[in-house]
Design an enzyme around this catalytic site. Sequence first.
Site: not given
Length: 415
Positions: A227, A160, A305, A281
């Site tokens: 992740k 970001y 987010d 996930d």
Amino acid sequence: MVEFDKLELPKEGTRITIENGELLVPHDPIIPFIEGDGIGREVINIARHILDEGVKKAYGGTHQIVWLETYAGGKAKELYGKLLPDDTITAIAHFFVGLKGPVRTPVSGGYRSVNVQLRQSLDLYANIRPIFHIEGVPTPIVHPETVDLVIFRENTEDLYGGLEWPAKSEPAKQIGNFLFQQLKVETRIDASLGLKVISEYGTKRIMRKAIQYALIHDRKRITLVHKGNIMKFTEGAFREWGYEVAKEEFGDITLTEKELEEKYNGTLPAGKIVVNDRITDAMFQEILLRPKNYDILVAPNLTGDYMSDAAAALIGGLGVAPGVNMGDHIAVFEAIHGTAPDIAGKNIANPSSAILSGILMLEYLGWQKAASTVFQAVRKTIQNGKVTADLARLLKGITSVSTTEFADRVIANMN
Ligand code: NAI
């Protein structure tokens, strides 16, 4: 002494101060607010009115918020010629706590998002969203009452940061050349490039904040979402640094999932917090299938987010989920929806997210009684089927009420 360009300090009211790292809140704190754009102008003023009534009801006139209007978005552009004037940043930094409505970010014209600018200027590194269900709010899941999460999203790093370069631009070519020549890494000649930044400092301070929050709010489980199986040195490091803070700074009260199983047979001892981690996930699946196994989630910016909006959907969507952007002490409470230009000015917007954000603000001030007074009233109003159009259309046999009628009902339901 603080100096403003155009703002005038209120004649009444006292500034919140910090002593030994603690917020010292007077009975008449000055609190800056930003109406914002679109429905912000409706929902923020209604929220302020309801909070004032709740404070009056709870404390019989001994406490009072002294509001100071500051500006961002359209109104700021008219008054100052820019979307986010320095006055607004100075006021929030000086008074520590603010309430904010949504601000429109023009899509073209090279504007930087006002929200991102505000977060960066005030170093509001933690985006915190409690996700819980209010009975009567329609939701897509069968047992929304099992959802009681608080999501901590790191607000300043990750993908970001705006560190990205268009395909075939000079910087993209130079970075591509550097990667090839120095690191023997090949990127396609027509690739756009972006940089993912995750630091030890940024990770540790959000994790620290989550643990401190768990201590204050008696939460028992903190899950690092990452992740790291694929992005080992960014997301994987996020996981490692998260565990490090728990062990090194809060070792007497935290334990890992493995320790919980091996030493305590899966039963959490009193006064302890268990820290675990999940792959992103899998975590998206978990919040749908087994939300009650989770309590506080700590995630990097991008995942946080996505996850906070997905989790908000579980309990009825953006119209009813509150939020806050927080630094070490400065906190800006805000409704999490946008300016909803399609319904602005029609007196049909749902003010619940703004009101619930205001309730979080009252809790942050330590005004628990006022927070409960307002929350009970909102809950009763919704349970009585008095809801705005966004919720009414999902419920059978319910006619919607307007924004102002909803507010009147909430005030009438305060006791
Ligand atoms: P949005 O949240 O404004 O609207 C999405 C949909 O939800 C619309 O159909 C809207 O009518 C509905 N909705 C949103 N809040 C509602 C409420 N309180 N009651 C009833 N219905 C509601 O998102 P969108 O359209 O993507 O963004 C519009 C503008 O808001 C953009 O300029 C965007 O940059 C800005 N925005 C600002 C935010 C902030 O200041 N924190 C956050 C998100 C968007």
